[in-house]
Structures are given as structure tokens and as C-alpha cells.
Design a protein around this motif. Structure first.
Motif, PDB file in Angstrom:
ATOM      1  N   SER A 288       0.871  -1.187   0.000  1.00 28.68           N
ATOM      2  CA  SER A 288       0.000   0.000   0.000  1.00 28.68           C
ATOM      3  C   SER A 288       0.902   1.229   0.000  1.00 28.68           C
ATOM      4  O   SER A 288       1.798   1.344   0.851  1.00 28.68           O
ATOM      5  CB  SER A 288      -0.884   0.008   1.244  1.00 28.68           C
ATOM      6  N   ILE A 289       0.686   2.107  -0.938  1.00 30.76           N
ATOM      7  CA  ILE A 289       1.550   3.302  -1.058  1.00 30.76           C
ATOM      8  C   ILE A 289       0.704   4.545  -1.336  1.00 30.76           C
ATOM      9  O   ILE A 289      -0.460   4.446  -1.749  1.00 30.76           O
ATOM     10  CB  ILE A 289       2.606   3.138  -2.193  1.00 30.76           C
ATOM     11  N   VAL A 290       1.312   5.706  -1.066  1.00 27.10           N
ATOM     12  CA  VAL A 290       0.713   6.949  -1.548  1.00 27.10           C
ATOM     13  C   VAL A 290       1.629   7.477  -2.656  1.00 27.10           C
ATOM     14  O   VAL A 290       2.860   7.354  -2.570  1.00 27.10           O
ATOM     15  CB  VAL A 290       0.547   8.007  -0.426  1.00 27.10           C
ATOM     16  N   VAL A 291       1.014   8.008  -3.710  1.00 31.36           N
ATOM     17  CA  VAL A 291       1.811   8.505  -4.851  1.00 31.36           C
ATOM     18  C   VAL A 291       1.331   9.909  -5.224  1.00 31.36           C
ATOM     19  O   VAL A 291       0.188  10.278  -4.969  1.00 31.36           O
ATOM     20  CB  VAL A 291       1.713   7.579  -6.095  1.00 31.36           C
ATOM     21  N   TYR A 292       2.240  10.656  -5.838  1.00 27.45           N
ATOM     22  CA  TYR A 292       1.883  11.981  -6.355  1.00 27.45           C
ATOM     23  C   TYR A 292       2.509  12.118  -7.734  1.00 27.45           C
ATOM     24  O   TYR A 292       3.704  11.853  -7.922  1.00 27.45           O
ATOM     25  CB  TYR A 292       2.425  13.093  -5.446  1.00 27.45           C
ATOM     26  N   GLY A 293       1.707  12.515  -8.713  1.00 26.45           N
ATOM     27  CA  GLY A 293       2.252  12.678 -10.060  1.00 26.45           C
ATOM     28  C   GLY A 293       1.208  13.201 -11.033  1.00 26.45           C
ATOM     29  O   GLY A 293       0.071  13.506 -10.660  1.00 26.45           O
ATOM     30  N   LYS A 294       1.634  13.281 -12.298  1.00 32.63           N
ATOM     31  CA  LYS A 294       0.783  13.851 -13.348  1.00 32.63           C
ATOM     32  C   LYS A 294       0.008  12.745 -14.055  1.00 32.63           C
ATOM     33  O   LYS A 294       0.578  11.711 -14.401  1.00 32.63           O
ATOM     34  CB  LYS A 294       1.656  14.602 -14.350  1.00 32.63           C
TER      35      LYS A 294
END
Length: 682
Positions: free
Chosen positions: A106-112
């Protein structure tokens, strides 16, 4: 204390930080982010839109694939999902992520977000595992201006360490009564929240506190310089005289009420025993020069010499001719001092000036050279002030014994801003145009209308008029789709305007060459003048009634208004045609403002509103201290408040010697250096 001792810096990184003008811990703490990335906005996959940057909570739901479409390029693709749908995390040349992520994580991601058909991809995302403290996702991330070899992540780590260790030691320079009255954040909190804001509101409160402190310090410094200069600089006390009013009655035109009001302000200054330091602001064509002439006449009647310094030789020549003409009935000897005079003539002028045989000297930078000596200089005037600056004004001041100083500008700027840019000057505004001037008709058109514009220009030329055509660049550029002056000149002289004399003028030419071209245009030997913005401060050519500006979207509104002011100086109806190469909403709105108004002050206010940050009006040449956080243009409301509070503080404590103002006084001295320290400590 040197920044190299902050945890995570050391000598190597310290040398990189120095390239960003960060030398001390205080420099670092006040090195605010250039922008922020809001990573607090969590969404579900199904809500994502093409092109937006989002934060997601996802689970890795499949095994990664690695593609190598060509040498030196690898693409890692990992499938993820949340309760609303599926997406792919995609990295280019970052194979190391394969070791960091596993099926079921389980991860959190940030991107376009990118969409390819039905497939949603997040390109080169930032990710964090586990449920502990989030440093890079779920927060507002500061983005700093950087230099080679220094990454944003390194800068964030350094800043975290500096704030943790040193923000408690920052002195609180604002007195308690002021912070309480204005509900301003303590300095420690403000520094923390300008770098790592909890939310938008805490960022805005932090920025307001820091901007107010910086603008208050700047304004207090300028007021102190002005007040102390007034206390110290005893000036010339000119004699009251009615003769200047008899001179006014004989003028071939009537003064406007604005001109009369401004001359009254100047007259009051001249008859006072303090040195006059006054700025006359007036729109193009508002009649500033005649007000300066009246001041010269008054100086002459009291037995003093006057000098007028302008930025170009041809403008000096024009002023010399018109002023000599106005003084022709009187025993006032006017002379011209410019670089192109012959050595013999120059020697004669310098000798007559020193002997007092010249009463009014008009010239360029040549006036402030060392060997130029006056016999009894009483009044020093500079025209188009923004072309000179504080240093040149100071040199001119030294040519006499505290002569009265008058500076003139046709660049209308809001009064609040003028108080900062010209903080050491009193301000007079000529806000009325002489009667009978026809407003310039202004049209904004797209590039598809160029052929019609050329036909209209030719029609005016055949009726005996002349035209300016202005471009933003000198040479053709691969990076900007703008018409270059040289390219347009080469094209037009052999095609559309082949039956007319076409001239070219730009800033890379020598002064003499520029003046020759303008002289030819003024004498009707050139019909069409293709130019860059060097004509912005130019001579009167009453026969030129048309101004065409290519790529008008690339100029500021105030600059377009200045350029437009080159026409409309004769008896013919004048036109300004703005060729707008942009379809943006802001660009169209800017063109509409110019079509609706000929009022430079209204236009400059609108320019500030629309342009926001950036060089609306260069501040370097004013000799102002650098601002680290405040923006003189977007922070105009805080600036007004700072000016009001600065006046209240000085009413309460004229030299800031009370204990509650001690740290504020110290900060002002640090900001202005010797320029202020000697004044307020003596």
C-alpha cells in the motif's frame, strides 16, 4: 553565522548556496520558495483528469513490466488500484524502483495524470510507503530557485534543519503593540509557515507578516532619509518675484490648472530654505517642460544657473530649441552640451558656464562629467527620470551647493508605488491634458488584418503624413515568433513601402547614428520609421500621425501607452494600431484597456493588476535595497498599510530611539547600510 555549519550543508554545499546569495543563516531562513506544490489533494483514480497533478492512495495489484524500446531508455510500468479503478505507475530510466516496491504494497503517490485510450498512467510519480509521517506526499511542498548541483529535496532537508535549530533565535523586530494591532504572526511561526505551510491560510498569514515587515522597514528607511536630509540639507532660498507671472501672461498658450497647481508647489519649495527634491509626474503631452521652464526663469531672476539633463542628444536639441525660443525676449543665455559638439565649441561652453555667462544649460550625460563646472548652479532638472537613477542625480547635485532638484517622468505610476520608487522625493502630478489635443484613436487587430493595416498606412503616407512601425526585437529569433525590426525593414523597403523612404532604428546603433535617423525622420526625409522601443523616449514629430505596433502582446500596457504617445503631437488626427499575435483572454483584455483609455495613470494601475509579479518598472536603477519576499506590485495593499504605519511610528518616535523600536531601527540600518546609518546616528 556561516551556513556551512547547518546540519546537511558543509563547505561544498555552502559554496553552492552562495551562488544563490545565501551566505548566512538569516539569508537561508528568508530564502522563500518561488512556488508551492499542493500535494494534500487526494483523489480516487476514477476522479482523475488528464494533465492534472494528484495524490492517490493505491495498492500494487500486479507484477511490474520493464520495456527497453531503445538503447539508454528503460520504462518500468507497475499496475495499481484503489476502490474506484486501476492505473499504471510509469517511470523512465528509474529501474531502482523495482527493488523498493512489491506486489501487495500500500503506497501513496503523487504525479501527473496521462490517459492513453482507457488506460490511466501516472508518470514518474513520487511515492511513499507505510503509514508513518509523510514528508513528500499529503503536504504542501515548497519549490525553491536552485543552482547547478543542488536539488529541491536537498534544499528542503537543509531548510528543515535550519528552521528546527535556528528559528527560535530570530529576533522579533516588530514592536508588540504593532503585532497585536494588526494581528500579525510571531516571526518564528511566520518563517516556519512560509517554508512548510500547514495549509493555504497559514501560508497567507505567514506571507502577510513577512511582507509587511519588509515593506515597513523599507518605507521607514526612505522616510528617515528624507526627513534627515530635510533637516540637514539647507538649500537655496530663492527670492519671491512677480516677474515669473508676467512671463506666464506672455506665453502663447494658457497653462492648465494642473500646471498652475504644480508650479505653485515648486515655487513654495524654491522660496523655502530647505533643498527642493521634487518629482513631477505627468502623462505624455501633459506639459511638464513648461513647468520646468518657469522654475528656470525663477532661478535666473534670483541670480542662479539652471541645468536640464535628458537621455538623448536629439531630445536635448529639441528642448534647447523650444526653451531658447521661450526665453528669446529676455537676457537669458541658453546653451547646449552634448557629446557630438566640436572640441572648440565644447571648450567655449565649459568656459562660459564656469564664468556664469550661461544661465540655462541643456544636455545629456555629458553634463555630469568631472570637468563640467558651474558658476552658481541653483536648479538641477532631469527629464525621463527612469533613464538615469539615484547615482546620476547625486552627481548632478554635487555640481552646485545644494541646488534645488526637480525630476520629471512621463511614466505614470500609482502614487503609493511612487512613494517607494521615489521615496526621497516630494511628488507633484500633472493630471490634466492641455485643451485642443485630439485623443489618439486606438485599434487592436489580429495578424490576419496586416494587409489592411498596410493599406491604411499607405493612404496616410500619400496624404503627406509619416508613420512609426514598432517591433519587440532587433533580429529574427528562432525561439520567439515575433517580427524583428531588421527583418521587417528588409521586407518592407523593397515591397509594400518601396515608393517611400524607409528608415531603421534600434538600440544596438551608436548614439550618433540613432540621432541622425531621428533627425531625418523629424525633417521628413524618412516617411516610415521601423524601430524597436528606443523611440519610447523620443522627439516630437508633429507630422507623424500613425503608430503600428507588432506583437503588442509582448509589451506592458504602460510601455504601449508611452509608445502611443509618440504620435498625436500635431494638428492631424492620429492613430495607434496594435497588432495582437495572441488569442489569450488576458491579452485581449489588455488591448481593450488601451482602446478605451488615453489616461496613463489608469493604464498603469491596470498594468499592475494584470501583469502581477515581474518588472513593471525596474527598481534597480532607483538604488533601492533588494526585496526578498515582498513584491511592490502585487502587495500594493500591504504597501499602503506599511506606509500608513511608518508615518505613525515616526510621529511617535522621530529617530526610532525608544527601546520598543531598537531592533526595527537596527534592521533598517542593515537594509540601507551606510546611506542611512550616518544620517540617523549623527
Amino acid at each position: 553565522m556561516s551556513i556551512q555549519y547547518i546540519k546537511g550543508v558543509g563547505p561544498k554545499r555552502a559554496s553552492k548556496l552562495k551562488k544563490l546569495n545565501i551566505n548566512t543563516i538569516e539569508d537561508l531562513l528568508y530564502f522563500v520558495p518561488r512556488e508551492y506544490e499542493d500535494r494534500t489533494n487526494f483523489k480516487y483514480i476514477a476522479q482523475c483528469k488528464e494533465g492534472e497533478k494528484v495524490s492517490l492512495r493505491v495498492k500494487i495489484c500486479g507484477y511490474p513490466t520493464t520495456l527497453k524500446p531503445r538503447k539508454n531508455l528503460s520504462i518500468v510500468k507497475i499496475p495499481v488500484r484503489d476502490e474506484t479503478g486501476m492505473a499504471f505507475l510509469v517511470w523512465f530510466n528509474q529501474d531502482y524502483v523495482l527493488k523498493q516496491l512489491s506486489l501487495g504494497d500500500s503506497i501513496v503517490v503523487y504525479g501527473k495524470i496521462n490517459r492513453f485510450g482507457n488506460e490511466i498512467q501516472i508518470t514518474n510519480p513520487v511515492f511513499e510507503k507505510g503509514k508513518g509521517n509523510r514528508n513528500r506526499i499529503g503536504t504542501i511542498m515548497p519549490i525553491y530557485s536552485l543552482t547547478k548541483g543542488l536539488s529541491n529535496n536537498e534544499m528542503i532537508r537543509i531548510m528543515h534543519n535550519a528552521i528546527k535549530e535556528y528559528s527560535n533565535k530570530l529576533p522579533e523586530v516588530l514592536p508588540d503593540y504593532l503585532r497585536t494591532e494588526l494581528n500579525l504572526m510571531p516571526i518564528k511561526e511566520a518563517i516556519k509557515n512560509i517554508h512548510f505551510p500547514m495549509d493555504k491560510n497559514s501560508y497567507l498569514k505567514a506571507r502577510r507578516r513577512l511582507v509587511f515587515e519588509e515593506l515597513l522597514t523599507l518605507q521607514l528607511g526612505l522616510f528617515l532619509i528624507k526627513n534627515r536630509s530635510n533637516d540637514i540639507n539647507r538649500g537655496i532660498q530663492f527670492s519671491p518675484s512677480d516677474e515669473v507671472y508676467r512671463f506666464i501672461d506672455k506665453l502663447p498658450f494658457k497653462l492648465t490648472s494642473a500646471q498652475k497647481r504644480v508650479f505653485k508647489e515648486i515655487e513654495k519649495d524654491m522660496e523655502d530654505n530647505k533643498q527642493m527634491n521634487r518629482l513631477i509626474q505627468g502623462d505624455v503631452g501633459s506639459g511638464k517642460t513648461i513647468v520646468a521652464v518657469l522654475a528656470m526663469f525663477k532661478a535666473y531672476k534670483s541670480g542662479y544657473q539652471s541645468v536640464l539633463m535628458v537621455p538623448t542628444e536629439i531630445l536635448a536639441q529639441q528642448h534647447y530649441e523650444s526653451i531658447s525660443n521661450l526665453f528669446s525676449e529676455y537676457d537669458i543665455n541658453c546653451e547646449l552640451l552634448i557629446g557630438s559638439l566640436s572640441s572648440k565649441k565644447k571648450e567655449q561652453v565649459l568656459e562660459d558656464l564656469k564664468n556664469g555667462n550661461i544661465h540655462v544649460l541643456i544636455g545629456t550625460h555629458a553634463i555630469i562629467q568631472e570637468h563640467v563646472e558651474f558658476n552658481n548652479l541653483g536648479l538641477a532638472i532631469t527629464d525621463e527620470q527612469h533613464r538615469f537613477g539615484v547615482k546620476q542625480r547625486a552627481i548632478l547635485n554635487q555640481k552646485g551647493n545644494s541646488p534645488d532638484i526637480l525630476v520629471m517622468t512621463a511614466t505614470p505610476i500609482p502614487r503609493t508605488l511612487a512613494l517607494i520608487l521615489y521615496g526621497d522625493l516630494d511628488i507633484s502630478i500633472i493630471d490634466e491634458m492641455p485643451p485642443g489635443r485630439k485623443p489618439i484613436e486606438t485599434y487592436a487587430v489580429g495578424t490576419s488584418m496586416i494587409e489592411r493595416v498596410n493599406k491604411f498606412v499607405k493612404k496616410q503616407l500619400l496624404e503627406g503624413r509619416q508613420a512609426y512601425i514598432v517591433c519587440p526585437l532587433i533580429e529574427e529569433s528562432d525561439t520567439l515568433n515575433v517580427k524583428a525590426a531588421e527583418e521587417l525593414y528588409m521586407s518592407f523597403k523593397d515591397t509594400i513601402y518601396k515608393d517611400f523612404n524607409v528608415g531603421l532604428l534600434h538600440g544596438k546603433m551608436q548614439s550618433q547614428e540613432k540621432d541622425n535617423i531621428m533627425e531625418q525622420f523629424k525633417n521628413k526625409k524618412i516617411d516610415v520609421l521601423i524601430s524597436t522601443t528606443v523611440i519610447e523616449v523620443g522627439v516630437d514629430v508633429p507630422n507623424a500621425n500613425i503608430m503600428v505596433i507588432y506583437n503588442a502582446e509582448r509589451f506592458g500596457l504602460a510601455q504601449l501607452h508611452q509608445l502611443r504617445g509618440r504620435v498625436g503631437r500635431g494638428k492631424y488626427q492620429s492613430y495607434c494600431i496594435l497588432i495582437n499575435g495572441s488569442n489569450s483572454r488576458i491579452s485581449r483584455e489588455r488591448m481593450r484597456i488601451l482602446q478605451r483609455s488615453n489616461d496613463g495613470f489608469y493604464i498603469s494601475e491596470k498594468d499592475l493588476e494584470l501583469r502581477g509579479p515581474g518588472e513593471f518598472f525596474g527598481t534597480k536603477q532607483h538604488g533601492l535595497p533588494d526585496l526578498k519576499i515582498a513584491n511592490l506590485f502585487t502587495d500594493i495593499d500591504i504597501l499602503k498599510l506599511a506606509q500608513q504605519k511608518a508615518k505613525e511610528i515616526l510621529d511617535r518616535d522621530y529617530l526610532l530611539i525608544d527601546e520598543e523600536h531598537f531592533l526595527l531601527r537596527q534592521k533598517i540600518i542593515n537594509m540601507f547600510g551606510d546611506r542611512l546609518e550616518n544620517l540617523i546616528l549623527n
